[in-house]
Design an enzyme around this catalytic site. Structure first.
Site, PDB file in Angstrom:
ATOM      1  N   GLY A 144      50.999  -0.424  23.551  1.00  0.00           N
ATOM      2  CA  GLY A 144      52.331  -0.402  24.141  1.00  0.00           C
ATOM      3  C   GLY A 144      53.374   0.220  23.228  1.00  0.00           C
ATOM      4  O   GLY A 144      54.114   1.109  23.626  1.00  0.00           O
ATOM      5  N   ALA A 145      53.420  -0.273  21.988  1.00  0.00           N
ATOM      6  CA  ALA A 145      54.445   0.207  21.071  1.00  0.00           C
ATOM      7  C   ALA A 145      54.123  -0.284  19.673  1.00  0.00           C
ATOM      8  O   ALA A 145      53.239  -1.120  19.492  1.00  0.00           O
ATOM      9  CB  ALA A 145      55.821  -0.317  21.490  1.00  0.00           C
ATOM     10  N   MET A 146      54.874   0.240  18.688  1.00  0.00           N
ATOM     11  CA  MET A 146      54.597  -0.126  17.300  1.00  0.00           C
ATOM     12  C   MET A 146      55.889  -0.306  16.525  1.00  0.00           C
ATOM     13  O   MET A 146      56.785   0.531  16.581  1.00  0.00           O
ATOM     14  CB  MET A 146      53.714   0.956  16.659  1.00  0.00           C
ATOM     15  CG  MET A 146      53.388   0.708  15.203  1.00  0.00           C
ATOM     16  SD  MET A 146      52.405  -0.800  14.977  1.00  0.00           S
ATOM     17  CE  MET A 146      52.984  -1.315  13.359  1.00  0.00           C
ATOM     18  N   GLU A 147      55.935  -1.409  15.780  1.00  0.00           N
ATOM     19  CA  GLU A 147      57.168  -1.863  15.127  1.00  0.00           C
ATOM     20  C   GLU A 147      57.456  -1.234  13.763  1.00  0.00           C
ATOM     21  O   GLU A 147      58.116  -1.864  12.928  1.00  0.00           O
ATOM     22  CB  GLU A 147      57.091  -3.383  14.972  1.00  0.00           C
ATOM     23  CG  GLU A 147      56.069  -3.895  13.926  1.00  0.00           C
ATOM     24  CD  GLU A 147      54.707  -4.294  14.492  1.00  0.00           C
ATOM     25  OE1 GLU A 147      54.366  -3.793  15.584  1.00  0.00           O
ATOM     26  OE2 GLU A 147      53.996  -5.078  13.859  1.00  0.00           O
ATOM     27  N   ASN A 148      57.016   0.002  13.489  1.00  0.00           N
ATOM     28  CA  ASN A 148      57.273   0.638  12.196  1.00  0.00           C
ATOM     29  C   ASN A 148      58.715   0.413  11.742  1.00  0.00           C
ATOM     30  O   ASN A 148      59.637   0.540  12.527  1.00  0.00           O
ATOM     31  CB  ASN A 148      57.050   2.141  12.315  1.00  0.00           C
ATOM     32  CG  ASN A 148      55.790   2.473  13.080  1.00  0.00           C
ATOM     33  OD1 ASN A 148      54.715   2.028  12.708  1.00  0.00           O
ATOM     34  ND2 ASN A 148      55.922   3.202  14.166  1.00  0.00           N
TER      35      ASN A 148
ATOM     36  N   HIS B  48      60.228  -7.299  21.728  1.00  0.00           N
ATOM     37  CA  HIS B  48      59.099  -7.668  20.874  1.00  0.00           C
ATOM     38  C   HIS B  48      59.087  -6.840  19.581  1.00  0.00           C
ATOM     39  O   HIS B  48      59.005  -7.390  18.476  1.00  0.00           O
ATOM     40  CB  HIS B  48      57.799  -7.469  21.659  1.00  0.00           C
ATOM     41  CG  HIS B  48      56.557  -7.792  20.903  1.00  0.00           C
ATOM     42  ND1 HIS B  48      55.916  -9.007  21.011  1.00  0.00           N
ATOM     43  CD2 HIS B  48      55.828  -7.072  20.010  1.00  0.00           C
ATOM     44  CE1 HIS B  48      54.854  -9.017  20.226  1.00  0.00           C
ATOM     45  NE2 HIS B  48      54.774  -7.848  19.607  1.00  0.00           N
ATOM     46  N   GLU B  49      59.190  -5.527  19.733  1.00  0.00           N
ATOM     47  CA  GLU B  49      59.139  -4.672  18.529  1.00  0.00           C
ATOM     48  C   GLU B  49      60.359  -4.930  17.649  1.00  0.00           C
ATOM     49  O   GLU B  49      60.258  -4.941  16.423  1.00  0.00           O
ATOM     50  CB  GLU B  49      59.044  -3.192  18.899  1.00  0.00           C
ATOM     51  CG  GLU B  49      57.897  -2.825  19.846  1.00  0.00           C
ATOM     52  CD  GLU B  49      56.539  -3.386  19.471  1.00  0.00           C
ATOM     53  OE1 GLU B  49      56.284  -3.597  18.261  1.00  0.00           O
ATOM     54  OE2 GLU B  49      55.723  -3.643  20.384  1.00  0.00           O
TER      55      GLU B  49
ATOM     56  N   HIS C 117      59.929  -8.056  15.604  1.00  0.00           N
ATOM     57  CA  HIS C 117      59.003  -7.879  14.485  1.00  0.00           C
ATOM     58  C   HIS C 117      59.740  -7.532  13.182  1.00  0.00           C
ATOM     59  O   HIS C 117      59.188  -7.715  12.102  1.00  0.00           O
ATOM     60  CB  HIS C 117      58.016  -6.744  14.778  1.00  0.00           C
ATOM     61  CG  HIS C 117      56.730  -7.188  15.417  1.00  0.00           C
ATOM     62  ND1 HIS C 117      56.028  -8.293  15.000  1.00  0.00           N
ATOM     63  CD2 HIS C 117      55.991  -6.634  16.427  1.00  0.00           C
ATOM     64  CE1 HIS C 117      54.917  -8.408  15.736  1.00  0.00           C
ATOM     65  NE2 HIS C 117      54.873  -7.421  16.615  1.00  0.00           N
TER      66      HIS C 117
ATOM     67  N   GLU D 147      51.970 -11.774  15.432  1.00  0.00           N
ATOM     68  CA  GLU D 147      51.896 -11.487  16.866  1.00  0.00           C
ATOM     69  C   GLU D 147      52.144 -12.721  17.739  1.00  0.00           C
ATOM     70  O   GLU D 147      52.880 -12.664  18.713  1.00  0.00           O
ATOM     71  CB  GLU D 147      50.564 -10.819  17.211  1.00  0.00           C
ATOM     72  CG  GLU D 147      50.367  -9.448  16.539  1.00  0.00           C
ATOM     73  CD  GLU D 147      51.502  -8.462  16.831  1.00  0.00           C
ATOM     74  OE1 GLU D 147      52.325  -8.708  17.718  1.00  0.00           O
ATOM     75  OE2 GLU D 147      51.548  -7.423  16.117  1.00  0.00           O
TER      76      GLU D 147
END
Ligand code: B3K
Ligand code: ZN
Length: 872
Positions: free
Chosen positions: A263-267, A299-300, A303, A322
């Site tokens: 879905g996505a990434m919290e970089n 959500h991201e 994080h 998570e």
């Protein structure tokens, strides 16, 4: 392949003080220069230990020096993914240059190209596909990154943190340097280079700092970014108010990419999103996707604290970030929309997908003890069950003490890489509540079952609930110790009034801790109806022998919205299971009139929450009934469900029509909770009306399709017509839809999914022919999910065709994908892994396909782990 165990964890032998990267991006190769300031870890006991760098086998090491000098051969060893350096000083500068090929990277891990732009995905172990590095989450360092590329093709060059310098080189190339002051593990590194456009806004934090917010996408999608921006601002505010967490950098960026495994990434400071989780516009986006965008953006963002500022020591701790972050985003969504609806949706998902996982060959605790490939553990268990475990802590402590606990956790561990144990310890220390037994939730797999019986003693005016808990064996765990389970209950008297309980309230959380335990309620003078597991206070299966009349009574009288819905589900399940049982012995189907009466009452009542009405009037899903079955009878479940839907449709036709018309308003689209509720009720009513197979209702659906100004109404109507018996009308609408939307990739995905889910005969042939349609691209995970995964998971009748054609089809896809994109291949395998739940004939066919996959050469670790565990 090697199994990695949690018990083998050791601290890193070296730490990295700073990381300086320089990327030279070209069309045929990319050169990565890395300069690491390295020092021995004082916490490592082995004083002569060597330094382990990870580097994928495809990396080409061009140069490696230590303090400017080449290493002598004996001190460098390359073994598979490892580059081991020995005879090292206390501190040194390690420089390397590496050649990689993002342009041919189809695994979509590390640095790769999505539709002409460069982007990265480093969690969990993708950074080792970029350069040689101690790629483990407990090695944190500050990063300074320079990206250099052709200016025309890649005008936008991004990385984590703040831009600090930019310049131009010869031959039309330019560069930007980014600096991220917060130490982070390599999995949070990100880089983007492409021809991107953006929208900009800002957020003023609680301490008055202004943060620049930027969302990037391709130019054609600029009109679909506002909702994500609004969601981001709401998330930032919510995290300040509810958790006291403020954002820390001066800029927060999101980039939308089309090719993305999840879905996505919290970089840090530079989230990368699957377009499906960030783009939203009423014309092209359904209500469900609007809500997903809001939830994933949140959500991201969350994080940034639960994951980035405080990260995981090792990947066994994944649920630390998570589970907690899913709990946080669920509460956010509950606050922004309807709390009960959000809970119903989450519980439905948990009970179908996560319970099935817990009962299957890949069952694992939320903190696993071992893995072969960590990518296989980004699961419903680690995420959703992990969130339920955090929710139980919240329930046991209450909101104030929970907040004290989270404050302590963030304060104590800011800048550290920690464990789930550190989280529980902080909760325990802040609250004084003993969570000793509770810890079993972290290391025991399987779904606990509560068997509840009751007893009313008129003489003593006592009501007793006896709770017995069991938990089925799971791979590697035959015996379980009792869990500590918060069981929220209420009691209703015969008139439907709530009774005061021992705590003086109408609801009470019983703490179940023993294998068997009795709870006594005093001062009860007639046998009450118990309302059990209110709000789904624990991720368990509950067994209590409700009479159907009692369930109808709870549907009408329970004050807990979740429990009213749950009573309706239980009534539906009970009635359906009886018919399913009769199906195989050809017993004629007849619907218990109580279900009709219960549905009628809900449809007639005024003033109910429309979203809840549509949830209550939705029969338990095929997936849920399958999960509940000892042996899944695919056709029986499908046919019984269709029989009941049709029966309800005929019996309640005038009411469905009335509610449809009342809610079919001509108003401007808005994705707020009330409007979404109205559309969901309206479209549910339409689906019942169409189930009557009367032409006037098919006509009504066609009209809705033609007149709708939003994708929710359009898509619902299209699916109803496409799945109806009138295949000519269906094909006409499908063609019309494609012609209208062929340039909108995400809308085309809806079109693929509707066709993949069509339960009518011949679905597999249709799916196979769609694989050759220009709308399909086998390299794009969103296309694979929309067509292949939807067919395998949402078209059970066709996927489980008696001749095994569905199984063979899926195995063929997995074998193709194994080399191309192992993560997606392994994820798509799930439906086959559940073979033990089917009758013998299907078992044989499913197993044969798993064995065929197993025998392939060059199986990725991802696929190997799932296939081999499934065959045990
Ligand atoms: N942390 C990422 C998931 C990465 C998955 C890698 N295979 C998204 C998220 O949970 O927010
Ligand atoms: Zn996450």
């Amino acid at each position: 392949p090697k199994v990695i165990y949690l018990k083998d964890y050791t601290v890193p032998s070296f730490l990295i003080e700073s990381t300086e990267l320089r990327f030279e991006l070209f069309e045929e190769e990319t050169i990565v220069h890395a300069e690491l300031k390295v020092k021995r870890n004082p916490a490592c006991e082995k004083s002569a230990a060597s330094l382990e760098l990870f580097g994928h086998e495809e990396l080409e090491l061009i140069e490696l020096t230590i303090d400017g000098a080449a290493l002598d051969e004996k001190s460098v060893q390359r073994e598979g993914e490892l580059l081991i350096l020995s005879s090292l000083p206390e501190t040194f500068v390690l420089k390397s240059s590496t050649r990689i090929h993002p342009e041919t990277n189809t695994a979509l891990e590390g640095l790769y190209k999505s539709d002409g732009m460069f982007c990265t995905q480093c969690e969990a172990e993708g950074f080792r596909r970029i350069t040689f590095f101690p790629d483990r989450p407990d090695v944190m360092s500050v990063f300074r990154t320079t990206v250099e590329a052709d200016k025309k093709r890649y005008p936008v060059l991004l990385s984590n943190g703040n831009p600090v310098k930019t310049g131009e080189n010869a031959e039309g190339r330019h560069w930007v340097t980014w600096e991220d002051p917060f130490p982070k593990p390599a999995y949070l590194f990100a880089l983007v280079a492409g021809d991107l456009k953006c929208i900009e806004d800002s957020f003023t934090t609680m301490s008055g700092r202004e943060v620049k917010l930027v969302i990037y996408a391709e130019e054609k999608d600029l009109d679909k970014l506002d909702y994500a921006m609004l969601s981001l601002q709401k998330s930032m505010k919510w995290d300040e108010e509810v958790y006291g967490r403020e954002y820390d950098l001066d800029i927060y960026m999101i980039v939308a990419v089309d090719f993305f495994n999840m879905g996505a990434m919290e970089n840090k400071g530079l989230n990368i999103f699957n377009t499906s989780c960030v783009l939203a516009n009423p014309k092209t986006t359904t209500d469900a996707s609007f809500q997903r965008v809001e939830g994933v953006v949140a959500h991201e963002y969350f994080h940034n604290w639960s994951g980035n500022r405080v990260t995981c020591r090792d990947w066994f701790q994944l649920s630390l970030k998570e589970g907690f972050t899913v709990f946080r985003d669920a509460e956010f969504s509950a606050d922004m929309n309807s709390r009960t609806v959000k809970r119903v949706e989450d519980v439905s998902l948990l009970r179908t997908a996560q319970f099935a996982e817990d009962a299957g060959p890949m069952a694992h605790p939320i903190r696993p003890d071992s893995f072969i490939e960590i990518s296989n553990f980004y699961t419903m268990t680690v995420y959703e069950k992990g969130a339920e475990v955090v929710r139980m802590i919240h329930t046991l402590l209450g909101p104030e003490l929970f907040r004290k606990g989270s404050d302590l956790y963030f304060e104590r561990h800011d800048g550290q890489a920690v464990t789930t144990e550190d989280f529980v310890q902080a909760m325990e220390d802040a609250s004084g509540k003993d969570l000793g037994q509770f810890r079993a939730w972290y290391h025991q797999a399987g779904t606990p079952e509560l068997h509840i019986t009751d007893e009313f003693d008129g003489q003593k005016e006592e009501y007793r609930l006896t709770v017995r808990q069991t938990c089925p064996a799971t791979p590697g765990q035959d015996k379980k110790t009792p869990f500590q389970i918060p069981l929220s209950v209420g009691l209703l008297d015969q008139e439907g009034n709530e009774l005061r309980l021992t705590n003086g309230e109408y609801s009470e959380v019983l703490e179940v801790t023993e294998a068997e335990q009795t709870f006594v309620f005093k001062g009860i003078n007639a046998k009450p109806v118990p309302s059990l597991l209110r709000g789904f206070s624990a991720p368990v299966k509950l067994h209590y022998a409700y009479q159907r009349d009692e369930l109808m009574f709870l549907m009408a009288n329970d004050t807990d919205g979740f429990s009213r819905w749950d009573a309706a589900q239980k009534l539906g399940v009970d009635i359906m299971q009886e018919l399913i049982g009769g199906y195989s012995v050809d017993r004629p189907m007849a619907l218990d009139s109580r279900l009709i009466a219960a549905y009628r009452a809900v449809l007639e009542a005024d003033g109910l929450d429309k979203a809840m009405v549509s949830k209550v009037l939705t029969l338990p899903s095929q997936a849920y009934l399958s999960e509940l079955s000892e042996v899944i009878d695919v056709d029986a479940i499908h046919n019984v469900r269709e029989f009941i839907r049709k029966k309800l449709a005929f019996e309640l036709e005038p009411l469905f029509l009335k509610r449809y018309q009342e809610n079919n308003l001509e108003v401007d689209y808005s994705p707020d909770a009330d409007s979404i509720a109205r559309r969901s009720l309206k479209n549910l009513c339409l689906s019942y009306l169409v189930a009557t197979q009367k032409t006037e209702y098919l006509q009504l659906a066609k009209e809705q399709y033609a007149q709708s100004d939003n994708m929710t109404d359009m898509q619902s109507a299209l699916a109803l017509v496409a799945h109806s018996d009138d295949k000519v009308a269906g094909a006409e609408l499908l063609d019309d839809f494609y012609a209208q939307w062929k340039d909108e990739s995400l809308v085309v995905n809806l079109w693929l999914s509707i066709q993949a889910a069509d339960p009518s005969e011949g679905a597999l042939a249709r799916v196979e022919s769609l694989m050759h349609h220009p709308a399909f691209d086998a390299k794009n995970p969103n296309k694979l999910r929309s067509l292949i995964s939807v067919f395998c998971a949402q078209n059970p009748v066709n996927f489980h065709a008696k001749d095994g054609s569905g199984y063979q089809f899926l195995a063929d896809r997995i074998i193709e994908l194994n080399a191309q994109n192992p993560q997606i291949a392994s994820r798509m395998l799930t439906p086959l892994t559940r073979w033990k739940k089917y009758a013998a004939d299907r078992q044989v066919l499913m197993r044969a396909q798993l064995e065929r996959i197993h025998q392939c050469d060059d199986l990725s670790k991802d696929v190997f782990e799932v296939v081999s565990k499934s065959l045990v």
